[in-house]
Design a protein around this motif. Sequence first.
Motif, PDB file in Angstrom:
ATOM      1  N   CYS A  12       0.848  -1.190   0.000  1.00 50.55           N
ATOM      2  CA  CYS A  12       0.000   0.000   0.000  1.00 50.55           C
ATOM      3  C   CYS A  12       0.889   1.247   0.000  1.00 50.55           C
ATOM      4  CB  CYS A  12      -0.914  -0.015   1.215  1.00 50.55           C
ATOM      5  SG  CYS A  12      -1.905   1.478   1.428  1.00 50.55           S
ATOM      6  N   HIS A  71      -4.992  -5.592  -0.775  1.00 55.07           N
ATOM      7  CA  HIS A  71      -5.863  -6.756  -0.709  1.00 55.07           C
ATOM      8  C   HIS A  71      -6.207  -7.339  -2.073  1.00 55.07           C
ATOM      9  CE1 HIS A  71      -6.451  -4.835   3.228  1.00 55.07           C
ATOM     10  NE2 HIS A  71      -6.770  -6.045   3.660  1.00 55.07           N
ATOM     11  N   GLN A  72      -6.120  -6.494  -3.124  1.00 51.10           N
ATOM     12  CA  GLN A  72      -6.499  -6.952  -4.459  1.00 51.10           C
ATOM     13  C   GLN A  72      -5.393  -6.634  -5.457  1.00 51.10           C
ATOM     14  OE1 GLN A  72      -9.208  -8.716  -5.057  1.00 51.10           O
ATOM     15  NE2 GLN A  72      -9.950  -8.519  -2.945  1.00 51.10           N
ATOM     16  N   GLU A 120      -4.264  -2.903  -7.320  1.00 51.28           N
ATOM     17  CA  GLU A 120      -4.571  -1.743  -6.496  1.00 51.28           C
ATOM     18  C   GLU A 120      -3.298  -1.157  -5.896  1.00 51.28           C
ATOM     19  OE1 GLU A 120      -7.499  -2.754  -3.609  1.00 51.28           O
ATOM     20  OE2 GLU A 120      -9.094  -3.020  -5.088  1.00 51.28           O
ATOM     21  N   CYS A 138      -4.423  -0.362   0.204  1.00 54.35           N
ATOM     22  CA  CYS A 138      -5.127  -1.467   0.852  1.00 54.35           C
ATOM     23  C   CYS A 138      -6.565  -1.031   1.141  1.00 54.35           C
ATOM     24  CB  CYS A 138      -4.420  -1.876   2.139  1.00 54.35           C
ATOM     25  SG  CYS A 138      -4.506  -0.654   3.465  1.00 54.35           S
ATOM     26  N   ASP A 139      -7.418  -1.976   1.470  1.00 55.67           N
ATOM     27  CA  ASP A 139      -8.830  -1.662   1.709  1.00 55.67           C
ATOM     28  C   ASP A 139      -9.009  -0.686   2.866  1.00 55.67           C
ATOM     29  OD1 ASP A 139      -9.374  -3.370  -0.334  1.00 55.67           O
ATOM     30  OD2 ASP A 139     -10.217  -4.978   0.907  1.00 55.67           O
ATOM     31  N   HIS A 140      -8.182  -0.802   3.900  1.00 57.94           N
ATOM     32  CA  HIS A 140      -8.313   0.063   5.069  1.00 57.94           C
ATOM     33  C   HIS A 140      -7.960   1.515   4.724  1.00 57.94           C
ATOM     34  CE1 HIS A 140      -8.759  -3.655   7.242  1.00 57.94           C
ATOM     35  NE2 HIS A 140      -7.539  -4.048   6.899  1.00 57.94           N
ATOM     36  N   GLN A 197      -8.055   2.789   1.738  1.00 58.36           N
ATOM     37  CA  GLN A 197      -9.067   3.268   0.792  1.00 58.36           C
ATOM     38  C   GLN A 197     -10.259   3.872   1.530  1.00 58.36           C
ATOM     39  OE1 GLN A 197      -9.154   3.457  -2.618  1.00 58.36           O
ATOM     40  NE2 GLN A 197     -11.130   4.458  -2.338  1.00 58.36           N
ATOM     41  N   SER A 227     -14.536   2.073  -3.172  1.00 61.58           N
ATOM     42  CA  SER A 227     -13.531   1.008  -3.207  1.00 61.58           C
ATOM     43  C   SER A 227     -12.757   1.106  -4.503  1.00 61.58           C
ATOM     44  CB  SER A 227     -14.200  -0.365  -3.105  1.00 61.58           C
ATOM     45  OG  SER A 227     -15.099  -0.552  -4.170  1.00 61.58           O
ATOM     46  N   SER A 228     -11.554   0.584  -4.489  1.00 62.89           N
ATOM     47  CA  SER A 228     -10.650   0.758  -5.615  1.00 62.89           C
ATOM     48  C   SER A 228     -11.013  -0.122  -6.808  1.00 62.89           C
ATOM     49  CB  SER A 228      -9.233   0.400  -5.149  1.00 62.89           C
ATOM     50  OG  SER A 228      -8.270   1.151  -5.790  1.00 62.89           O
TER      51      SER A 228
END
Length: 265
Positions: free
Chosen positions: A27, A35-36, A39, A42-44, A46, A256-257
């Motif tokens: 990240c 996470h994906q 990207e 990270c999701d957090h 984002q 979300s990304s």
Amino acid sequence: MAIQITIVPALKQLLQRFLHLCLPNCCLWCDFPVHQPGEQLCDHCQVALPRLYWSLNGNALQLPAINRGLQAPQFDAVWSLSWYQQPWSHFISAWKLQQELACGQLLRQQLALALPHWRLQDQFAAVAYVPMHAKRLRERGFNQSRQLAATVAAVSGLPLLHVFVAQSHLPHQLGASASARRAQLRRQFRLKSPADATLPTQILLVDDVLTTGATLNQLSRLLRKAGVQRVGVVTLAITPAPGTQTWLYSSPSPLSSPESNNLPK
């Protein structure tokens, strides 16, 4: 004779996920694994990413914290992702000045997320961008405004116009005062299109940061003289007027990304 092998999308996605499992990207904000695949956050991070938030049909030009900081804007509307603040300012500067291309990919991903919510294709007919002088282009290797405009055009389905020419090489404007910016921009740009060419009557101008509005004002004047009736502006970030309360219009990102391979190259 070279043989070209076409990888079906499902196999390509599988290979991307396998590579992500073995060597995940870090990240760009917290340095933990994303996470994906594809990207840059990270999701957090984002979710925590600060954004502009208001309920005035998305037109940020109506906000006092923005309008008061501009010098008689010649454009009609503004859409932007955030105030010019951390971590946005770090990502933008790293992309432009240190050629950190991953930061550019991140910023284009974030812009692609917001565009469907703004529905700019219902209000404008084409996209244009702030040009860059050939000397600056050789130094940097890319025009960030053109790359952002390509993202806007790809997501919105609007044509991308190459209508401006930068006639002189200017120093970096980061930190320059409003009067200095206006002085630097006199006779700086011209329209590339022939005099008999007809431009759409509604055009979106794309740049990375809106500060005093001097550059976008100059380009908007050229468009007005060519018959354009409505000019909109899309940027990554906006510098608020001094002394304004920006927290009233800020919130974490609800988005979300996207997959990076959906972005134009």
